[in-house]
Design a protein around this motif. Sequence first.
Motif, mmCIF file in Angstrom:
data_model
loop_
_atom_site.group_PDB
_atom_site.id
_atom_site.type_symbol
_atom_site.label_atom_id
_atom_site.label_comp_id
_atom_site.label_asym_id
_atom_site.label_seq_id
_atom_site.Cartn_x
_atom_site.Cartn_y
_atom_site.Cartn_z
ATOM 1 N N GLY A 201 12.755 -3.887 9.017
ATOM 2 C CA GLY A 201 12.898 -2.521 8.560
ATOM 3 C C GLY A 201 13.161 -2.428 7.064
ATOM 4 O O GLY A 201 12.753 -1.473 6.411
ATOM 5 N N CYS B 69 12.846 -1.832 1.281
ATOM 6 C CA CYS B 69 12.472 -0.439 1.538
ATOM 7 C C CYS B 69 11.625 0.238 0.468
ATOM 8 O O CYS B 69 11.148 1.333 0.691
ATOM 9 C CB CYS B 69 13.692 0.463 1.749
ATOM 10 S SG CYS B 69 14.512 0.129 3.283
ATOM 11 N N ARG C 133 8.257 1.331 1.686
ATOM 12 C CA ARG C 133 8.242 1.695 3.098
ATOM 13 C C ARG C 133 7.552 3.036 3.289
ATOM 14 O O ARG C 133 7.859 4.007 2.601
ATOM 15 C CB ARG C 133 9.679 1.797 3.601
ATOM 16 C CG ARG C 133 9.849 1.608 5.073
ATOM 17 C CD ARG C 133 11.317 1.685 5.388
ATOM 18 N NE ARG C 133 11.758 3.067 5.261
ATOM 19 C CZ ARG C 133 11.822 3.913 6.282
ATOM 20 N NH1 ARG C 133 11.519 3.509 7.480
ATOM 21 N NH2 ARG C 133 12.214 5.151 6.110
ATOM 22 N N GLY D 269 9.915 -5.702 5.674
ATOM 23 C CA GLY D 269 8.593 -5.875 6.252
ATOM 24 C C GLY D 269 8.352 -7.301 6.726
ATOM 25 O O GLY D 269 9.282 -8.006 7.107
ATOM 26 N N THR E 10 5.331 0.282 9.094
ATOM 27 C CA THR E 10 5.968 0.908 7.941
ATOM 28 C C THR E 10 5.659 0.212 6.625
ATOM 29 O O THR E 10 5.923 0.755 5.569
ATOM 30 C CB THR E 10 7.502 0.981 8.096
ATOM 31 O OG1 THR E 10 7.987 -0.312 8.363
ATOM 32 C CG2 THR E 10 7.891 1.915 9.190
ATOM 33 N N PHE E 11 5.128 -1.016 6.676
ATOM 34 C CA PHE E 11 4.842 -1.698 5.417
ATOM 35 C C PHE E 11 3.386 -2.135 5.287
ATOM 36 O O PHE E 11 2.832 -2.124 4.215
ATOM 37 C CB PHE E 11 5.725 -2.945 5.267
ATOM 38 C CG PHE E 11 7.152 -2.630 4.962
ATOM 39 C CD1 PHE E 11 7.547 -2.405 3.664
ATOM 40 C CD2 PHE E 11 8.086 -2.537 5.967
ATOM 41 C CE1 PHE E 11 8.869 -2.104 3.385
ATOM 42 C CE2 PHE E 11 9.408 -2.227 5.694
ATOM 43 C CZ PHE E 11 9.794 -2.013 4.391
ATOM 44 N N GLU F 143 6.203 5.538 6.510
ATOM 45 C CA GLU F 143 5.996 5.725 7.934
ATOM 46 C C GLU F 143 4.547 6.130 8.157
ATOM 47 O O GLU F 143 3.899 6.685 7.266
ATOM 48 C CB GLU F 143 6.928 6.819 8.467
ATOM 49 C CG GLU F 143 8.385 6.408 8.526
ATOM 50 C CD GLU F 143 8.667 5.304 9.532
ATOM 51 O OE1 GLU F 143 7.962 5.193 10.537
ATOM 52 O OE2 GLU F 143 9.617 4.535 9.273
#
Lengths: 393, 532
Positions: B452, A24, A27, B455, B343-344, A29
């Motif tokens: 999530g 994460c 990460r 990645g 997201t990555f 969005e």
Amino acid sequence: MVKRGSLFLRILAISLIILLTAGCWNRRELDTLAIVSGTGIDKPEEPGKVQITVQIIKPGEMKAPQAGGGGEGGSGGQKPYWTVTATGDTVFDTIREMAHKSNRKLFFPHNEIIILGEDAAEEGVQKYLDFFARDHEPRWLAWVLVGKNTASEVLETKAELEKVPAISISKLIEARGATSEASAVTLHEFLTRLMSKTTAPVASLIEVSGQGKEKTALLTGTAVFKKDKLAGYLNKTETRGLLWVLNEIKSGIIDVECPGGKGKVSLEIIRARSKIIPEIKDNTLHLAVEIDEEGNLGSQMCSDDLTSESAWKTLEKNQAAVIHNEVMAALKKARELNTDIFGFGEAVHKKYPKLWKDIEDKWDEFFPNLEVAVIVDAKLRRSGLITKTVKPE
Amino acid sequence: MLQRIFKKIHVQQILNQNVQEKDSASPKVSQDNLSRDLKQNLKMLRNILGPSSDVVIREFSFGCEEKINAALIFLDGMTNKTIINESIIKPLMYHARLISPEELRPTNSIEIIKRTMLSVGEVKKVTPLEEAINDCLAGDTILLINGFHEALVVSTKGWEARSVEEPKTEAVVRGPREGFTETLRVNTALLRRKICNSNFILETLQLGQKTKTNVCIAYLMGVANPRLVEEVKSRLKRIKTDAILESGYIEEFIEDAPFSPFPTMANSEKPDVVAAKILEGRVAILVDGTPMVLTVPMVFIESFQSAEDYYSRPYYASLVRTLRFLAFLITITAPAAYVALTTFHQEFIPTPLLITMAAAREGTPFPAVAEALIMGTIFEILREAGVRLPRPIGSAISIVGALVIGESAVSAGLIGAPMVIVISLTAIASFVIPSQSDVAALARLILTILAGFLGAFGIIIGLLGGLIHLCALRSFGTPYFSPLSPLSLLDLKDVFFRVPMWAMLTRPRGIGWHDFKRQKWGLMPRPPRKNE
């Protein structure tokens, strides 16, 4: 059974630790990103500062207005992009500074163009481009341009067919093949030339035309650098001359006189190939540029029958002459500016590596007086759907 | 904590064993033999069969001069009444008069009756009471005659059964449409009709201490590896449970990797599929009471082979085969890839696509992972509801479902439109490989969570982990991922593409290697040569 249980527990614990500690951290969005489509670099009035302009795409406004959505309002009048300008001491500092203006973090991988303002380019571009080469986000595939006006002005122009000016300019460069009268240089190519001792970097030249709200950007040739400083410009003809030598001609129109002399004939370039051949003859260095070209008869403004053998041969000769002239024009300009935009030095280096060591440092003196022979082999292939022009017999 | 749970399970098992042992030694079914006295026999039978309402005991007498008392015991509903009336009672009561009284003496009458009077295909003489009762419970009729300690068991099995229908789960456009039924004998007959060969062996075992379910092992002697057959039998004999209601029970008792999400035994409802597998050297396990027939060993790529691949032309079959692999990859990775990319790795996405996707994400409340998990869960719920729902209400589900994972969710601003497309694509793709769809749902969930967190890196970790697991699995001695790992070049003829029938020269290595040659070389159709 008991062993299996503990194995399962161990795997669970390890995967949880891996996922929770190592996961994460990067990460993001999509809706926290400000997608930069174009960057402009200018030299502000205040000395020692950098002015950066970025064009950020607003994805929400990019959506085509839906057929039934007319009543929603709002989205129609909004520009789908946002041009932000900031001034700072260094490029990186200025870009980070924009966080005060943009709530989303600037995202550079989709940056398609880097425009250098004329003032900034004249001052030297190494200090501006270092960030774009060093940081992992910007791509080396971005086009490098020099704006005759300031970069921010170029980014403020209006794009008619595209929604975002930066994307429009990028597509403009990609579409250059139809005329081959504008150079297209990626950051990668630019940096490679910049790092070469003799080859001069070039960049596309972009100008703003029109007044007030109707300002549009157009490509007008090539900017030539000496070391990392802007030295001068090539016009469209000279640019094509440069591209002939660099073997970057895709297509284009060559206008020649009708053999009868009552109008012009347009010849379309279909294929072109060129080679630079350095040679030492009588203890002097000669360079030959061989250009093979094939064209089609595209249109004729005179009513003569051009399909006769003599007329056809004349056309081929004229075609070769035009190409020759274009190359010579570019060569003349390059000699004037004393910039080896053709990469002649690299060609010599490749063929005569030992000799090169001696002349490498004296190339600036060598280049303007270099003998260059341009040998053009131009052919005319087809005449389109008709042979003779349309006229009453 | 888990250790404790496993310990508890262990204790429970020991308890169960005790219960079962006690159960099998229960005095309900006596070890006694029959006595010579009919009255006493009937009393014993009544005692054992209890007050069940479907037990019919018909007492009667026959013979002309000397009346002989006899009784028929059968189960109502499990027996064919016509056979009982026409072939047992009628000959005994009418035709007994035609036989000379000397012959029909009570001392030798049971042999005479068996030989001359019962016009039924299958009659056997039984002495132990338990055996007679078991046969009776399976639908046969017991004929007890006064004065004999032997009973005649007449085969009168006959009950209401579903007829042979087209299987609902494995529909084909081209190919046989019959499917297995719930009756074991019908199923074995369906197989026997495909393979008319004396080497085709059907061995029956009885499993389940309470249900006494017939389980049949089918294989082709000479083709199937005898050690495989032995292995299957020995694993089946290990099962000591009280009930076998479906082949799934057996699968869980004898599979190689009980903790793996991947099935290591294949099942099919189609006789042609099972016959083809038997002909490749596999062993089929048929269970009475279910149309699902198990075949072992199973390899992973079996899930990607469909019966129709072999009935349609090889080019199209190969294309479809490739599509199935693609669909499997899509169904397990699509949501994960979407999450990882958005997201990555936004830089992986082409600019116009990124802008479109960003526009769709604009204003949606949940992070992409949460979106993927929510939508995935909703889809699984809808799928489950669709399967379980009574047919008349079925259409309601599709309407509501279309609202939940569809335009309405998007226009309400809850979910981005690309996610709906990704989930729908996943759903469609998951139906292409039905036998692995439950694994796919699990893998999809795990990969999405990994994506999530980590990645694309997470997706790679997940896929590699899965691949390693697949390569480590075995099914009845055959590597699960063969013929890809260990690689068998000869068997690639039926993996990513299907070669024409005349080029299918050998049986799969490691399964049918015992008799590897399927047909002779050079069967490709061609014009006759001159010397032929």
